[in-house]
Scaffold this active site. Structure first.
Site, PDB file in Angstrom:
ATOM      1  N   GLU A  91       4.308  -2.415  13.389  1.00  0.00           N
ATOM      2  CA  GLU A  91       3.121  -2.604  12.538  1.00  0.00           C
ATOM      3  C   GLU A  91       1.843  -2.840  13.344  1.00  0.00           C
ATOM      4  OE1 GLU A  91       3.140  -1.545   9.777  1.00  0.00           O
ATOM      5  OE2 GLU A  91       5.230  -1.657   9.108  1.00  0.00           O
ATOM      6  N   GLY A 103       0.819  -1.216   0.000  1.00  0.00           N
ATOM      7  CA  GLY A 103       0.000   0.000   0.000  1.00  0.00           C
ATOM      8  C   GLY A 103       0.850   1.261   0.000  1.00  0.00           C
ATOM      9  N   ALA A 104       1.827   1.317   0.902  1.00  0.00           N
ATOM     10  CA  ALA A 104       2.633   2.526   1.026  1.00  0.00           C
ATOM     11  C   ALA A 104       3.810   2.258   1.946  1.00  0.00           C
ATOM     12  CB  ALA A 104       1.797   3.668   1.585  1.00  0.00           C
ATOM     13  N   ASN A 147       8.904   5.970   4.691  1.00  0.00           N
ATOM     14  CA  ASN A 147      10.241   6.581   4.676  1.00  0.00           C
ATOM     15  C   ASN A 147      10.225   7.946   5.357  1.00  0.00           C
ATOM     16  OD1 ASN A 147      10.855   4.479   2.662  1.00  0.00           O
ATOM     17  ND2 ASN A 147       9.568   5.750   1.378  1.00  0.00           N
ATOM     18  N   HIS A 197      -1.882   5.858   8.632  1.00  0.00           N
ATOM     19  CA  HIS A 197      -0.987   4.782   9.078  1.00  0.00           C
ATOM     20  C   HIS A 197       0.477   5.161   8.830  1.00  0.00           C
ATOM     21  CE1 HIS A 197       0.124   0.434   9.646  1.00  0.00           C
ATOM     22  NE2 HIS A 197       1.110   0.786   8.841  1.00  0.00           N
ATOM     23  N   GLU A 198       0.783   5.587   7.622  1.00  0.00           N
ATOM     24  CA  GLU A 198       2.186   5.913   7.308  1.00  0.00           C
ATOM     25  C   GLU A 198       2.639   7.119   8.121  1.00  0.00           C
ATOM     26  OE1 GLU A 198       3.453   3.532   5.852  1.00  0.00           O
ATOM     27  OE2 GLU A 198       1.652   2.696   4.945  1.00  0.00           O
TER      28      GLU A 198
HETATM   29  N1  B3K Z   1       6.172  -0.619   6.367  1.00  0.00           N
HETATM   30  C1  B3K Z   1       5.637  -0.847   5.053  1.00  0.00           C
HETATM   31  C2  B3K Z   1       5.800  -2.265   4.640  1.00  0.00           C
HETATM   32  C3  B3K Z   1       6.833  -2.496   3.629  1.00  0.00           C
HETATM   33  C4  B3K Z   1       6.986  -3.974   3.348  1.00  0.00           C
HETATM   34  C5  B3K Z   1       7.884  -4.288   2.282  1.00  0.00           C
HETATM   35  N2  B3K Z   1       8.009  -5.702   2.013  1.00  0.00           N
HETATM   36  C6  B3K Z   1       4.215  -0.450   4.937  1.00  0.00           C
HETATM   37  C7  B3K Z   1       3.505  -0.211   6.219  1.00  0.00           C
HETATM   38  O1  B3K Z   1       3.159  -1.106   6.930  1.00  0.00           O
HETATM   39  O2  B3K Z   1       3.300   0.913   6.568  1.00  0.00           O
HETATM   40 ZN    ZN Z   2       2.903  -0.042   8.666  1.00  0.00          ZN
END
Ligand code: B3K
Ligand code: ZN
Length: 887
Positions: free
Chosen positions: A327, A268-269, A272, A304-305
């Site tokens: 998560e 989904g996203a 970073n 969420h991000e």
């Molecule tokens: N932290 C990313 C997950 C990326 C996984 C890559 N294999 C998305 C999230 O849970 O926000």
């Molecule tokens: Zn996440």
């Protein structure tokens, strides 16, 4: 055939890194046919690591072509270091040193979408979990945190926008039409949070003033044609920023926050630091092209991000076994946010239905693992429903046990104590314990034991003594590598209702005072009784209110008792749940009749219950829609010992048709009233309108089962004249699943013509057809794979067509001849070479072979064997296939 098995990585083998990287200075030179990456790493020995002599330094690196390497400005030759497919090893000569490397990589050929790759005309990155090692040689592990500066240079014409984490600090022109920008991120971070973007992008700009008065620039970067689809994401971002300040006391920390939308993205996203990269499906939304569900998904994922900035970035994971630390907690945070922005009860219903259907299935399958797994072969396979959804339930249970205030004290302590650190799930729980003076040792079994506990409840009422006893027995089935389980701490929220549906005061034996309303019992033993005193009449228990624990509850409710709870329970979630359990009982009866070759007869009490709900004008229309939604075929599969796909489908369709016939009038009335409102008001992306349209749309899908002309006419009208995708797509889905071929074909053609240039809308067009349960599903999907808008290289397309077919069109996918299985295995084999992460995810339906009859089991296993024998497998696919066959 694969000759070498991927290594198993174990939590118990964790060791602190021998070296640290204080500073990371990167320079990217982007070209159409190659990219050069220069990395300067300012390193030193980790004071926490043992031993007198300097150990060798092993940097991770995959698919890199090393061009130059220097240690403290001294160029190294071939004899000074060792290279393997996965690493570079050299011997430092002092405790502090600088490594300079230059590597050549090929993002233009990267179809795995991990590391640096091209999505259409732009460059972008995805580094979590272990993608950074495909960019440069590095200590690619989350407990190595470094300060990054990043310079990106590219041709100005094609790539006017050059982005990375943090703040831009310098820029300039080069010869030959190239330019460069340098970014500096003041926060130390692990490499998995690194990001780079280069492209011809436009931005929607806004700003946000934080609680302490700092102004933050907000930018959503998209390709020019999508600039008009960013408002909803921007609004969601600002709501999320405010909410996190109020609900968790968390403020944003940089001067700029950027989101970039890309079309080719595995998930989904990605959170970073300061530069979130999103699947365009999780950012772009406007009335004409995105459904209500898509709008809500955008709001939830943006939040969420953003929330990860604290739960994940400021406080990160020590190692990937701790993934749920960020998560699970962040999913809980986004679900609380969505509940506050919309209807809390409806949000809870959606989350629980999803968890019970999909996570419970994972917990019962060959890939079952605990919230903090003990081992893995490929970490990408562990971004699972268990880590995310069950992980969120585990944190939610802590909140239920501690209360909202105690939980907030715990989260404050956690963020304060561990800011800037890479920590473990134990650290999280310890902060909760320390802030509240409690011991959560036994509770932590939720992190280490896999599987879904069963909770059997029995009652005993003694009228003369006015005592009511509830006895709870918990047990958890064996899962791979875990035969025996110890009792969990299960927070059980409950109430007792009297014969008129009123809440009884609750006083446990030995307590001085009664409590009114819901209370939470903490179950800790394999078997445990609670005795309520002063109970004047036989009560009806309302158990596990709000789904207070992720367990399978068993209580022998009669259908009349469920009807009573549907009407009277003060807990909205449990009112819905009573309706679901009633529907489950009725559907299971129909499944039995179908299997016995008997005529199907629907218990009229279900019709009465639904009639009453439809007539209840005071009830939130979203709740009416939820109650009208029968348990899905996937859920009925999950709760079956051996699932009879055809019987489940036949029984559920029979019930839907019977409901449509019996309740035609009230359904029509509610449909027309809401359609009229939709016609009169412009589209609004808000809870009350989502609710209204949800009811309108489910009513229409029932009504069409009557096959009446007036419904066909109404559907065609809704398809043609609605101003929004929610109504239009629902009308299309209703036509696609109807027997009216001419209207269906015309609508599909119209839709494709109108939206052929919008890939996200075309995804929906594919999905609607993939989900068509009428006979011939596989042939339709195979034909659609040849459509010019389809490509296996785009994960959204794979999910929209192949994923939707295998996961949502069960009766076609599980066709008795195994053709659906063969088809899916073929796609997995092709994708294994292109994009291993997507291949491994697509496999999931094949891994559930235990659920089906012997003939289907053999067919499913044969396809798993065929994948295993198909050639060199990625570690992603190998792990899932081999574990599925071994279990
Ligand atoms: N932290 C990313 C997950 C990326 C996984 C890559 N294999 C998305 C999230 O849970 O926000
Ligand atoms: Zn996440």
């Amino acid at each position: 055939m694969r000759t070498e098995q991927p290594k198993v990585i174990r939590l118990q083998d964790y060791q602190a890194p021998a070296y640290l990287i204080d500073e990371t200075h990167l320079t990217f030179e982007l070209f159409e046919d190659r990219t050069l990456v220069h990395a300067q790493l300012v390193m030193r020995r980790n004071p926490a690591s043992e031993g007198a002599a300097l150990p060798p330094l092993t940097l991770h690196g995959q698919e890199l072509q090393l061009q130059a390497l220097a240690l403290d400005d001294r160029p190294l030759g071939g004899g000074d270091y060792q290279l393997s497919d996965e690493s570079l090893t050299l011997q430092p000569t002092s405790a502090a040193f600088v490594i300079d490397s230059t590597v050549l990589i090929h993002p233009e050929n990267n179809t795995a979408l991990e590391g640096l790759y091209k999505s259409g005309k732009m460059f972008c990155t995805q580094c979590e979990a272990e993608g950074f090692r495909k960019i440069t040689y590095y200590l690619d592990r989350p407990d190595v945190m470094s300060r990054f500066t990043t310079t990106v240079s590219a041709e100005r014409q094609r790539y006017p926008v050059l982005l990375s984490n943090g703040n831009p600090i310098a820029s300039g022109e080069e010869e030959d039409g190239r330019h460069w920008v340098t970014w500096e991120d003041p926060f130390r971070k692990p490499a998995y949070l690194f990001a780079l973007v280069a492209g011809d992008l436009w931005a929607l700009e806004d700003s946000f003033v934080t609680a302490s008065g700092r102004e933050v620039a907000l930018r959503i970067y998209v390709e020019p044609e999508n600039l008009d689809k960013c408002q909803h994401a921007m609004g969601s971002l600002k709501k999320a920023m405010r909410w996190d300040e109020e609900a968790y006391g968390r403020e944003y920390d940089l001067d700029i926050f950027m989101i970039v939308a890309v079309n080719d993205f595995n998930m989904g996203a990605m959170e970073n630091k300061g530069l979130n990269i999103f699947n365009s499906s999780a950012v772009l939304a406007r009335a004409e092209t995105a459904t209500d569900a898509a709008h809500q998904r955008v709001e939830a994922i943006v939040a969420h991000e953003y929330f990860h900035n604290w739960s994940g970035n400021r406080v990160t994971c020590r190692d990937w076994f701790q993934l749920s630390l960020k998560e699970g907690f962040t999913v809980l945070r986004d679900s609380q946010f969505s509940a506050d922005m919309n209807s809390p009860t409806v949000k809870r219903i959606e989350d629980v239905a999803y968890l019970r259907t999909h996570q419970f299935a994972e917990d019962a399958g060959p890939m079952a693992h605990s919230v903090r797994p003990e081992s893995y072969m490929e970490i990408s396979n562990f971004y699972t429903l268990t880590i995310y959804e069950k992980g969120a339930e585990v944190v939610r249970m802590i909140q239920t046990l501690l209360g909202a205030e105690g939980f907030r004290k715990g989260s404050d302590l956690y963020f304060e104590r561990h800011d800037g650190q890479a920590v473990t799930c134990d650290d999280f729980v310890r902060a909760m314990e320390d802030a509240n003076g409690v011991d959560l040792t036994q509770f932590k079994r939720w992190y280490s034991q896999a599987g879904t506990p069963r909770l059997q409840v029995s009652e005993d009422y003694d009228a003369s003594a006015r005592r009511y006893r509830l006895t709870f027995r918990q047990n958890c089935p064996a899962t791979p590598q875990q035969a025996e389980k110890l009792p969990f701490v299960i927070p059980l929220a409950l109430g007792l209702l009297d014969g008129r549906g009123r809440e009884l005061p609750l006083r446990l034996e030995g307590e001085a005072q009664a409590v009114s309303g819901t209370r939470v019992l903490a179950l800790t033993e394999a078997e445990q009784s609670f005795v309520f005193v002063d109970v004047d009449t036989r009560p009806l228990p309302s158990l596990l209110r709000g789904f207070s624990a992720p367990v399978k509850l068993e209580f022998p409710y009669s259908r009349d008792q469920l009807l009573f709870l549907m009407q009277h329970d003060s807990d909205g979630f449990n009112r819905w749940e009573a309706g679901q359990q009633l529907a489950v009982q009725v559907l299971q009866e129909l499944i039995g009749q179908h299997r016995a070759g008997e005529a199907l007869r629907l218990d009229p009490r279900l019709l009465d219950a639904l009639r009453a709900v439809l007539a209840d004008a005071a009830l939130d229309p979203a709740m009416v829609a939820e109650v009208l939604s029968l348990p899905s075929e996937a859920y009925l599969t999950e709760i079956s010992e051996v699932a009879d796909v055809d019987a489940i489908h036949a029984a559920r369709e029979f019930a839907r048709k019977a409901i449509a016939e019996a309740l035609y009038q009230p359904l029509w009335q509610r449909y027309s009233a809401n359609r009229e409102l939709s016609r009169q008001t412009a589209y609004v992306a808000e809870a009350a309108h989502f609710a209204r349209r949800a009811l309108q749309n489910i009513a229409l899908s029932y009504l069409m089962l009557s096959e009446r002309a007036e419904v066909l006419e109404a559907t065609v009208e809704q398809f043609r004249s609605s101003d929004n995708m929610t109504e239009r797509l629902n009308a299309l889905a209703v036509l696609v699943n109807s027997p009216f071929e001419a209207e269906r074909d015309a609508a599909l053609a119209d839709f494709a013509e109108q939206f052929r240039d919008d890939p996200l809308v075309m995804d929906q067009w594919f999905s609607v057809q993939a989900g068509n349960t009428r006979p011939g599903g596989l042939e339709r999907v195979q034909a659609l794979m040849r459509h010019p808008a389809f490509t296996l290289k785009n994960p959204n397309k794979v999910r929209a067509l192949i994923g939707a077919f295998a996961n949502q069109n069960l009766v076609n996918f599980h066709q008795g001849d195994g053709s659906g299985y063969r088809f899916l295995a073929d796609q997995v084999i092709t994708l294994n070479a292109l994009n291993p992460q997507i291949a491994a995810r697509l496999l999931a339906p094949l891994t559930r072979w235990r659920k089906y009859d012997e003939r289907r089991q053999a067919l499913l296993k044969a396809e798993l064997e065929r994948i295993l024998a198909s050639g060199e497998l990625s570690s992603d696919v190998y792990e899932v296939v081999s574990k599925s066959l071994a279990a």
